[in-house]
Structures are given as structure tokens and as C-alpha cells.
Design a protein around this motif. Structure first.
Motif, PDB file in Angstrom:
ATOM      1  N   ASP A  38       7.552  15.801  31.356  1.00 13.96           N
ATOM      2  CA  ASP A  38       7.540  15.191  32.697  1.00 13.96           C
ATOM      3  C   ASP A  38       6.659  16.004  33.621  1.00 13.96           C
ATOM      4  OD1 ASP A  38      10.831  14.384  31.956  1.00 13.96           O
ATOM      5  OD2 ASP A  38       9.296  12.906  32.462  1.00 13.96           O
ATOM      6  N   ILE A  39       5.560  15.390  34.046  1.00 15.60           N
ATOM      7  CA  ILE A  39       4.568  16.077  34.885  1.00 15.60           C
ATOM      8  C   ILE A  39       4.708  15.524  36.309  1.00 15.60           C
ATOM      9  CG2 ILE A  39       2.117  16.646  35.124  1.00 15.60           C
ATOM     10  CD1 ILE A  39       3.435  17.353  32.311  1.00 15.60           C
ATOM     11  N   MET A  40       5.008  16.398  37.259  1.00 15.47           N
ATOM     12  CA  MET A  40       5.289  15.937  38.622  1.00 15.47           C
ATOM     13  C   MET A  40       4.447  16.730  39.625  1.00 15.47           C
ATOM     14  SD  MET A  40       9.412  15.807  38.341  1.00 15.47           S
ATOM     15  CE  MET A  40      10.222  15.018  36.942  1.00 15.47           C
ATOM     16  N   ASP A  41       3.907  16.032  40.640  1.00 14.13           N
ATOM     17  CA  ASP A  41       2.981  16.713  41.576  1.00 14.13           C
ATOM     18  C   ASP A  41       3.614  17.018  42.940  1.00 14.13           C
ATOM     19  OD1 ASP A  41       1.059  13.701  42.556  1.00 14.13           O
ATOM     20  OD2 ASP A  41       3.199  14.207  42.713  1.00 14.13           O
ATOM     21  N   HIS A  69       4.261  12.140  30.504  1.00 18.41           N
ATOM     22  CA  HIS A  69       4.646  11.196  31.546  1.00 18.41           C
ATOM     23  C   HIS A  69       4.106  11.724  32.875  1.00 18.41           C
ATOM     24  CE1 HIS A  69       8.204   9.221  33.923  1.00 18.41           C
ATOM     25  NE2 HIS A  69       7.038   8.702  34.220  1.00 18.41           N
ATOM     26  N   LEU A  70       2.998  11.145  33.342  1.00 20.37           N
ATOM     27  CA  LEU A  70       2.347  11.615  34.578  1.00 20.37           C
ATOM     28  C   LEU A  70       2.971  10.933  35.791  1.00 20.37           C
ATOM     29  CD1 LEU A  70      -1.461  11.628  33.575  1.00 20.37           C
ATOM     30  CD2 LEU A  70       0.137  13.569  33.603  1.00 20.37           C
ATOM     31  N   MET A  71       3.832  11.669  36.513  1.00 20.20           N
ATOM     32  CA  MET A  71       4.371  11.167  37.782  1.00 20.20           C
ATOM     33  C   MET A  71       3.544  11.821  38.877  1.00 20.20           C
ATOM     34  SD  MET A  71       8.369  11.410  36.730  1.00 20.20           S
ATOM     35  CE  MET A  71       8.018  12.534  35.366  1.00 20.20           C
ATOM     36  N   VAL A  72       2.292  11.414  38.939  1.00 22.87           N
ATOM     37  CA  VAL A  72       1.342  12.020  39.879  1.00 22.87           C
ATOM     38  C   VAL A  72       0.563  10.913  40.584  1.00 22.87           C
ATOM     39  CG1 VAL A  72       1.095  14.135  38.496  1.00 22.87           C
ATOM     40  CG2 VAL A  72      -0.514  12.251  38.148  1.00 22.87           C
ATOM     41  N   THR A  73       0.161  11.209  41.851  1.00 18.21           N
ATOM     42  CA  THR A  73      -0.540  10.212  42.669  1.00 18.21           C
ATOM     43  C   THR A  73      -1.953   9.949  42.147  1.00 18.21           C
ATOM     44  OG1 THR A  73       0.758  10.887  44.566  1.00 18.21           O
ATOM     45  CG2 THR A  73      -1.309   9.743  45.039  1.00 18.21           C
TER      46      THR A  73
END
Ligand code: DX5
Ligand code: ZN
Length: 218
Positions: A38-41, A69-73
Motif C-alpha cells: 500500500d503506497i500512500m502520499d 496499490h498506488l493511493m497517490v494523486t
């Protein structure tokens, strides 16, 4: 005979001091488990989590399938770092502003599998046109950002509806469910048509990690 579902282990809630032991156990049971990163920015979701350096260091350690899983803008800025670090699958969110068709094409050109994720409140209609081009649709069953949340039953009909569209059009796209998966919700999602189940808190907080995985591998 329906194939057993795939379990994607979300390491967000793992004890990183002994993460290597867990990965060795996954290799020993040889269930074909994926590792879900889980990748979060801190902008697309109110949390900051793993970076590509974690993927790179684990890539040298295991051959297991890496599910990013890119949870990035701005996934268009960062996906390549994860591809170079050893990703097998890169999933970005449908709620981003960038040209999704272009992003799908670029990720596929790098010979990496590509997925789109939809949040609980996002409707299927926003991503239906991409289904023929992607390898997986990641349906969020929690609001993204944190591990250990409760499964949202409202997404069950979403799984059934997407499954109908995929079957009717004979798309090759898999259905992955992410958030609050345990031995009860695993059954519900699998019978609704899910192919891959992400699980973090349930497997890592269980007394027996492997037994917990077996209880959701249906
Ligand atoms: C949440 C993440 C999920 C989460 C799953 O934003 O995308 O992958 O870590 O963890 P559990 O299984 O604890 O809900
Ligand atoms: Zn996730």
C-alpha cells in the motif's frame, strides 16, 4: 470447478522487524500468495506509507508476485519507480485527474500488469470503458488509507455487477477486493465473484498466520 481465490497479503499492518519470516512462510506454503504494497502520499489519502525502496529490498528476497496499490494523486509521476523496483502489477485509482488510458498504455508498455482501483463511493460506470484493457479491477471495501477497518457490505452488489460485465464481454480482467477481509467476508466476496482478496489486519493479528490465510483461501 472454480479456481481457488488468490490471497494478496497487505504488509501495511505487518511487524516489519520480522517481515522476512512471514515472506519465507508464504513461500513454504506455496499457495501463490501475492504481496500487496500500500503506497500512500498523504494527499490522495490522509496517511503516508511504503515507498519503492521497500519493494526494491524485498524483490531481492523473494519471487512472490508484487501487487502495488498506488493511493497517490499523481501515479503518472511515481509508477516507474515501482516498476523498476520490481512490481509485477501496478494499480492506480480511478479518482485521479490524469489521462487513465495513457497511464494504462505506459504501464503495459513496461510489461507490467495494470489495474484500476475504485473507492467505495465510486460507481462502476466511471471505469467500465477501461475493463477491456486492464488486468485487474481493485474494488475498495473500505475508505482507503488505513488497515484494520470494517468491511463495507454495500460493495457486494458492486462485485456482482462487475462480474456480470466481465463475464458477458469475456474480458480477462480479475476482480480484487481490498479492505476488511476475514474468514466471513472472504466467503461473501468469493461467492459474489472475487478472484483476489487482500488481507492485512486479519492475517497479521491472528494467532496463526498460516491458518488465517488458509481460512480465506476458498
Ligand atoms: C487500505 C489498503 C488496504 C489495507 C488492507 O487503504 O489499501 O490494502 O491495508 O488491510 P486490512 O485487511 O487490514 O483491511
Ligand atoms: Zn491496498
Amino acid at each position: 470447478m472454480k479456481k481457488r481465490n488468490i490471497i494478496a497479503i497487505s504488509i501495511l499492518s505487518a511487524n516489519f522487524a520480522v517481515l522476512g519470516n512471514y515472506i519465507k512462510m508464504l513461500e513454504e506454503i506455496n499457495f501463490g500468495c501475492w504481496i500487496h504494497f500500500d503506497i500512500m502520499d498523504g494527499h490522495f489519502v490522509p496517511n503516508i506509507a511504503l515507498g519503492s525502496s521497500v519493494v526494491k529490498s524485498l524483490r531481492k528476497f523473494t519471487k512472490l508476485f508484487f501487487d502495488i496499490h498506488l493511493m497517490v494523486t499523481n501515479p503518472e509521476k511515481y509508477w516507474k519507480d515501482f516498476q523498476r523496483a520490481g512490481a509485477d502489477l501496478i494499480t492506480f485509482h480511478s479518482e485521479i485527474k490524469y489521462d487513465k488510458k495513457k497511464l494504462i498504455k505506459n504501464i503495459k508498455l513496461s510489461r507490467t500488469k495494470v489495474g484500476i482501483s475504485i473507492n467505495p463511493e465510486t460507481s462502476i460506470s466511471t471505469i467500465e470503458k477501461f475493463l477491456p484493457y486492464i488486468d485487474i479491477i481493485l474494488i475498495m471495501s473500505v475508505n482507503p488509507g488505513f488497515s484494520g477497518q470494517n468491511f463495507m457490505k454495500s460493495i457486494i452488489s458492486k462485485i456482482e455487477n462487475i462480474k456480470k460485465i466481465i463475464d458477458k464481454n469475456k474480458y480477462h480482467c480479475l476482480i480484487e477486493i481490498d479492505g476488511g477481509i476475514d474468514f466471513q467476508t472472504a466467503k461473501i466476496c468469493t461467492s459474489a465473484g472475487a478472484d483476489v482478496l487482500v488481507s492485512g489486519n486479519y492475517v497479521f493479528s491472528s494467532k496463526n498466520f498460516i491458518e488465517a490465510i488458509k481460512s480465506i483461501s476458498l
